[in-house]
Motif scaffolding. Sequence first.
Motif, short mmCIF file in Angstrom:
data_model
loop_
_atom_site.label_atom_id
_atom_site.label_comp_id
_atom_site.label_asym_id
_atom_site.label_seq_id
_atom_site.Cartn_x
_atom_site.Cartn_y
_atom_site.Cartn_z
N LEU A 55 -6.58 -4.60 -4.99
CA LEU A 55 -8.01 -4.73 -4.72
C LEU A 55 -8.56 -5.76 -5.69
O LEU A 55 -8.31 -5.68 -6.90
N LYS A 71 -17.73 5.13 -0.44
CA LYS A 71 -16.62 5.07 -1.39
C LYS A 71 -15.48 4.18 -0.86
O LYS A 71 -15.11 4.28 0.31
N ILE A 72 -14.96 3.34 -1.76
CA ILE A 72 -13.85 2.47 -1.36
C ILE A 72 -12.57 3.32 -1.30
O ILE A 72 -12.24 4.01 -2.27
N LYS A 73 -11.88 3.30 -0.17
CA LYS A 73 -10.67 4.11 0.00
C LYS A 73 -9.45 3.29 -0.40
O LYS A 73 -9.45 2.06 -0.26
N LYS A 74 -8.41 3.96 -0.88
CA LYS A 74 -7.25 3.20 -1.36
C LYS A 74 -6.28 2.89 -0.21
O LYS A 74 -5.14 3.33 -0.18
N ASP A 128 -18.92 1.19 -6.36
CA ASP A 128 -19.24 1.92 -5.13
C ASP A 128 -20.03 3.14 -5.59
O ASP A 128 -20.36 3.24 -6.78
#
Length: 215
Positions: free
Chosen positions: A110, A102-105, A15
């Motif tokens: 994942l 951005k990939i959020k947690k 990302d």
Amino acid sequence: MRLLITAGPTREAIDPVRFLTNRSSGKMGYALAETAVAKGHEVILISGPVNLEAPTGLAELVSIESAREMFEAVRDRIDGCEAAIFCAAVADYRPVNSPDRKIKKTEDSLTLELEKTEDILGSARSGFGFSGILVGFAAETHDLAKYASGKLEKKGCDLVVANDVSRRDIGFDTDRNEVQLFFADGRRETLPVQTKAGIGQKLVEIIEGLVKGQR
Ligand code: CTP
């Protein structure tokens, strides 16, 4: 002679803030470039992100990040070179998707799906039509001779420089290296443990010899 050298790692974006990479420091490729420039050769250095100062006197320094960018940089410059040395530790796989945000947690796990990157060394002969001296590197943890000779043939190399990355004292991210050379005519040679600058000097001499033999 006109020489193209690839060096360092590549970065493959996950990302905008994360990437996949490897432990390559770029030291071997930079040592080769430095020696070649000092000997008066015209050197194009195509480099991934490293913490090294580029040698002064390069014909061109091309800074890239991803395997795709390195592929395009090599494709556009290899024509007219008498030798090409593929020292870079190019990522073999990259994430299929690399979102702009951005990939959020939000999830507990994942899974990253990866796809193969362009094989730059493997494209030199068939894809780019390169007919000069072709030198590949092989970093192996096991069955070094088997894999190195396989690479020599499969990729159409004149020389494969192989090192054993299972050893912690040499190779990746260290100043010293020991390499085994596999030539297309079946010859083999070991360059015993020494600085990467020392290995670089010997390799440039060997490549000069191969280029002379081809003229
Ligand atoms: N290389 C390349 N492009 C890639 C991958 C590697 O040009 N996408 C080059 C490296 O610069 C090095 C050589 O290929 O000169 C390494 O060969 P490769 O067969 O890719 O090595 P490995 O990744 O170790 O292969 P394998 O997974 O088959 O062991």
